[in-house]
Design a protein around this motif. Structure first.
Motif, PDB file in Angstrom:
ATOM      1  N   LEU A   1     -41.915  32.536 -40.870  1.00  0.00           N
ATOM      2  CA  LEU A   1     -41.700  32.200 -42.282  1.00  0.00           C
ATOM      3  C   LEU A   1     -40.521  32.995 -42.836  1.00  0.00           C
ATOM      4  O   LEU A   1     -39.672  32.445 -43.559  1.00  0.00           O
ATOM      5  N   ALA A   2     -40.471  34.269 -42.510  1.00  0.00           N
ATOM      6  CA  ALA A   2     -39.373  35.109 -42.987  1.00  0.00           C
ATOM      7  C   ALA A   2     -38.024  34.613 -42.454  1.00  0.00           C
ATOM      8  O   ALA A   2     -37.006  34.680 -43.152  1.00  0.00           O
ATOM      9  N   THR A   3     -38.023  34.101 -41.229  1.00  0.00           N
ATOM     10  CA  THR A   3     -36.791  33.589 -40.633  1.00  0.00           C
ATOM     11  C   THR A   3     -36.243  32.411 -41.426  1.00  0.00           C
ATOM     12  O   THR A   3     -35.026  32.319 -41.671  1.00  0.00           O
ATOM     13  N   ILE A   4     -37.121  31.503 -41.854  1.00  0.00           N
ATOM     14  CA  ILE A   4     -36.656  30.341 -42.622  1.00  0.00           C
ATOM     15  C   ILE A   4     -36.205  30.757 -44.022  1.00  0.00           C
ATOM     16  O   ILE A   4     -35.234  30.231 -44.560  1.00  0.00           O
ATOM     17  N   LEU A   5     -36.891  31.721 -44.607  1.00  0.00           N
ATOM     18  CA  LEU A   5     -36.443  32.229 -45.910  1.00  0.00           C
ATOM     19  C   LEU A   5     -35.058  32.883 -45.788  1.00  0.00           C
ATOM     20  O   LEU A   5     -34.203  32.717 -46.667  1.00  0.00           O
ATOM     21  N   LYS A   6     -34.848  33.595 -44.706  1.00  0.00           N
ATOM     22  CA  LYS A   6     -33.546  34.227 -44.486  1.00  0.00           C
ATOM     23  C   LYS A   6     -32.457  33.177 -44.272  1.00  0.00           C
ATOM     24  O   LYS A   6     -31.312  33.341 -44.721  1.00  0.00           O
ATOM     25  N   ALA A   7     -32.812  32.087 -43.593  1.00  0.00           N
ATOM     26  CA  ALA A   7     -31.837  31.017 -43.348  1.00  0.00           C
ATOM     27  C   ALA A   7     -31.307  30.442 -44.659  1.00  0.00           C
ATOM     28  O   ALA A   7     -30.142  30.036 -44.754  1.00  0.00           O
ATOM     29  N   ARG A   8     -32.160  30.448 -45.668  1.00  0.00           N
ATOM     30  CA  ARG A   8     -31.717  29.964 -46.986  1.00  0.00           C
ATOM     31  C   ARG A   8     -30.592  30.843 -47.535  1.00  0.00           C
ATOM     32  O   ARG A   8     -29.660  30.341 -48.184  1.00  0.00           O
ATOM     33  N   LEU A   9     -30.648  32.130 -47.270  1.00  0.00           N
ATOM     34  CA  LEU A   9     -29.627  33.050 -47.769  1.00  0.00           C
ATOM     35  C   LEU A   9     -28.361  33.010 -46.924  1.00  0.00           C
ATOM     36  O   LEU A   9     -27.254  33.136 -47.442  1.00  0.00           O
ATOM     37  N   THR A  10     -28.534  32.822 -45.619  1.00  0.00           N
ATOM     38  CA  THR A  10     -27.373  32.833 -44.722  1.00  0.00           C
ATOM     39  C   THR A  10     -26.673  31.468 -44.668  1.00  0.00           C
ATOM     40  O   THR A  10     -25.534  31.378 -44.206  1.00  0.00           O
ATOM     41  N   HIS A  11     -27.350  30.420 -45.130  1.00  0.00           N
ATOM     42  CA  HIS A  11     -26.763  29.068 -45.169  1.00  0.00           C
ATOM     43  C   HIS A  11     -26.970  28.494 -46.573  1.00  0.00           C
ATOM     44  O   HIS A  11     -27.720  27.537 -46.768  1.00  0.00           O
ATOM     45  N   PRO A  12     -26.278  29.060 -47.569  1.00  0.00           N
ATOM     46  CA  PRO A  12     -26.562  28.718 -48.972  1.00  0.00           C
ATOM     47  C   PRO A  12     -26.046  27.350 -49.414  1.00  0.00           C
ATOM     48  O   PRO A  12     -26.370  26.916 -50.527  1.00  0.00           O
ATOM     49  N   ASP A  13     -25.289  26.654 -48.576  1.00  0.00           N
ATOM     50  CA  ASP A  13     -24.707  25.380 -48.997  1.00  0.00           C
ATOM     51  C   ASP A  13     -25.628  24.196 -48.747  1.00  0.00           C
ATOM     52  O   ASP A  13     -25.194  23.043 -48.829  1.00  0.00           O
ATOM     53  N   TYR A  14     -26.875  24.462 -48.448  1.00  0.00           N
ATOM     54  CA  TYR A  14     -27.852  23.395 -48.207  1.00  0.00           C
ATOM     55  C   TYR A  14     -28.865  23.347 -49.349  1.00  0.00           C
ATOM     56  O   TYR A  14     -28.918  24.242 -50.194  1.00  0.00           O
ATOM     57  N   LEU A  15     -29.702  22.292 -49.341  1.00  0.00           N
ATOM     58  CA  LEU A  15     -30.771  22.140 -50.332  1.00  0.00           C
ATOM     59  C   LEU A  15     -32.156  22.276 -49.698  1.00  0.00           C
ATOM     60  O   LEU A  15     -33.136  22.528 -50.386  1.00  0.00           O
ATOM     61  N   ILE A  16     -32.214  22.076 -48.376  1.00  0.00           N
ATOM     62  CA  ILE A  16     -33.481  22.115 -47.648  1.00  0.00           C
ATOM     63  C   ILE A  16     -33.262  22.915 -46.364  1.00  0.00           C
ATOM     64  O   ILE A  16     -32.271  22.712 -45.655  1.00  0.00           O
ATOM     65  N   TRP A  17     -34.195  23.822 -46.100  1.00  0.00           N
ATOM     66  CA  TRP A  17     -34.128  24.656 -44.889  1.00  0.00           C
ATOM     67  C   TRP A  17     -35.442  24.454 -44.148  1.00  0.00           C
ATOM     68  O   TRP A  17     -36.519  24.654 -44.728  1.00  0.00           O
ATOM     69  N   ARG A  18     -35.344  24.078 -42.865  1.00  0.00           N
ATOM     70  CA  ARG A  18     -36.546  23.620 -42.163  1.00  0.00           C
ATOM     71  C   ARG A  18     -36.650  24.241 -40.778  1.00  0.00           C
ATOM     72  O   ARG A  18     -35.684  24.291 -40.027  1.00  0.00           O
ATOM     73  N   GLY A  19     -37.860  24.677 -40.440  1.00  0.00           N
ATOM     74  CA  GLY A  19     -38.115  25.173 -39.108  1.00  0.00           C
ATOM     75  C   GLY A  19     -38.210  24.039 -38.102  1.00  0.00           C
ATOM     76  O   GLY A  19     -38.666  22.934 -38.444  1.00  0.00           O
ATOM     77  N   THR A  20     -37.788  24.303 -36.881  1.00  0.00           N
ATOM     78  CA  THR A  20     -37.938  23.329 -35.798  1.00  0.00           C
ATOM     79  C   THR A  20     -38.591  24.011 -34.597  1.00  0.00           C
ATOM     80  O   THR A  20     -38.703  25.232 -34.548  1.00  0.00           O
ATOM     81  N   THR A  21     -38.985  23.188 -33.619  1.00  0.00           N
ATOM     82  CA  THR A  21     -39.439  23.741 -32.359  1.00  0.00           C
ATOM     83  C   THR A  21     -38.237  24.337 -31.638  1.00  0.00           C
ATOM     84  O   THR A  21     -37.090  24.151 -32.051  1.00  0.00           O
ATOM     85  N   GLU A  22     -38.515  25.012 -30.555  1.00  0.00           N
ATOM     86  CA  GLU A  22     -37.465  25.640 -29.768  1.00  0.00           C
ATOM     87  C   GLU A  22     -36.410  24.624 -29.318  1.00  0.00           C
ATOM     88  O   GLU A  22     -35.221  24.928 -29.223  1.00  0.00           O
ATOM     89  N   ASP A  23     -36.869  23.374 -29.068  1.00  0.00           N
ATOM     90  CA  ASP A  23     -35.940  22.335 -28.605  1.00  0.00           C
ATOM     91  C   ASP A  23     -35.470  21.407 -29.723  1.00  0.00           C
ATOM     92  O   ASP A  23     -34.948  20.324 -29.467  1.00  0.00           O
ATOM     93  N   GLY A  24     -35.681  21.826 -30.985  1.00  0.00           N
ATOM     94  CA  GLY A  24     -35.034  21.140 -32.099  1.00  0.00           C
ATOM     95  C   GLY A  24     -35.823  20.076 -32.831  1.00  0.00           C
ATOM     96  O   GLY A  24     -35.282  19.389 -33.703  1.00  0.00           O
ATOM     97  N   LYS A  25     -37.123  19.918 -32.539  1.00  0.00           N
ATOM     98  CA  LYS A  25     -37.918  18.921 -33.266  1.00  0.00           C
ATOM     99  C   LYS A  25     -38.311  19.494 -34.630  1.00  0.00           C
ATOM    100  O   LYS A  25     -38.935  20.546 -34.709  1.00  0.00           O
ATOM    101  N   PRO A  26     -37.980  18.794 -35.737  1.00  0.00           N
ATOM    102  CA  PRO A  26     -38.260  19.314 -37.079  1.00  0.00           C
ATOM    103  C   PRO A  26     -39.757  19.475 -37.341  1.00  0.00           C
ATOM    104  O   PRO A  26     -40.567  18.647 -36.907  1.00  0.00           O
ATOM    105  N   GLY A  27     -40.099  20.546 -38.041  1.00  0.00           N
ATOM    106  CA  GLY A  27     -41.490  20.799 -38.395  1.00  0.00           C
ATOM    107  C   GLY A  27     -41.575  21.609 -39.673  1.00  0.00           C
ATOM    108  O   GLY A  27     -40.892  21.329 -40.646  1.00  0.00           O
ATOM    109  N   HIS A  28     -42.407  22.651 -39.644  1.00  0.00           N
ATOM    110  CA  HIS A  28     -42.627  23.519 -40.791  1.00  0.00           C
ATOM    111  C   HIS A  28     -42.309  24.967 -40.410  1.00  0.00           C
ATOM    112  O   HIS A  28     -42.259  25.295 -39.237  1.00  0.00           O
TER     113      HIS A  28
END
Length: 199
Positions: free
Chosen positions: A111-138
């Motif tokens: 969860l902390a990783t996705i919250l951090k991604a919001r700060l490191t990639h601020p030009d987006y509107l949605i930040w989403r976790g995926t599986t190791e091989d890239g399948k979108p999830g939570h």
């Protein structure tokens, strides 16, 4: 890190469990719902969408510092929960994380990783976790500019409609293994998960 509220969706009916409430199934002596709420609480304030009372899920959250939102029309599906929870967000929330309660492998670090991604990639509107091989999830984090659209959703499609609409503004971030996607919806899912995690 500025605290981002976390919406924990836990008002579903466990319809594929044959009459058993999946969110009340114990993991190391703790109901899955309580485990998910604890994980979320470690990274931000938590709003939990629950079915109307009486329901044993309320007892699973006793003494936990979470805000409970009863969803009167929970039978409609996931979007009823989203609508109810969005109304409870603090007026100054700059974003909100949406999280399903039946993902047992998601960790505080995920969860902390996705919250951090919001700060490191601020030009987006949605930040989403995926599986190791890239399948979108939570989990999925939504910018506050999308709160109005989230509060208008109908049916049981979750926020997929909004994710599709803003697909060019979605940042996907891989998490370990299948943490972002592995849910326990059926007795078979539970049996396989417990076998894999047996001490």
């Amino acid at each position: 890190m500025t605290e981002i509220p976390i919406i924990l969706l836990a008002a579903g009916q466990s319809s594929r469990m044959g009459g058993i409430d999946k969110l009340m199934q114990p993991i190391n002596g703790i109901p899955l719902l309580a485990r998910s709420a604890r994980t979320a609480s470690a990274v931000g304030p938590v709003i939990v969408a629950l079915p109307p009372e009486p329901n044993p899920r309320y007892g699973a959250l006793d003494d936990m510092d979470v805000q409970i939102v009863p969803v009167r029309d929970a039978a409609e599906g996931m979007n009823a929960s989203l609508r109810a929870a969005i109304q409870k967000l603090p007026p100054d929330a700059s974003a909100a994380m949406v999280l399903l309660a039946d993902l047992p492998d998601l960790t505080q670090a995920d969860l902390a990783t996705i919250l951090k991604a919001r700060l490191t990639h601020p030009d987006y509107l949605i930040w989403r976790g995926t599986t190791e091989d890239g399948k979108p999830g939570h989990p999925v984090v939504f910018d506050r500019s999308l709160f109005g659209q989230l509060s208008q959703l109908q049916g049981d499609d979750g926020a997929q409609e909004i994710v599709r609409k803003h697909k060019d503004f979605v940042h996907l971030h891989p998490l370990p293994g299948r943490n972002a996607l592995l849910d326990l919806d059926t007795p078979g899912d539970w049996k396989a998960w417990r076998k894999k995690h047996a001490p």
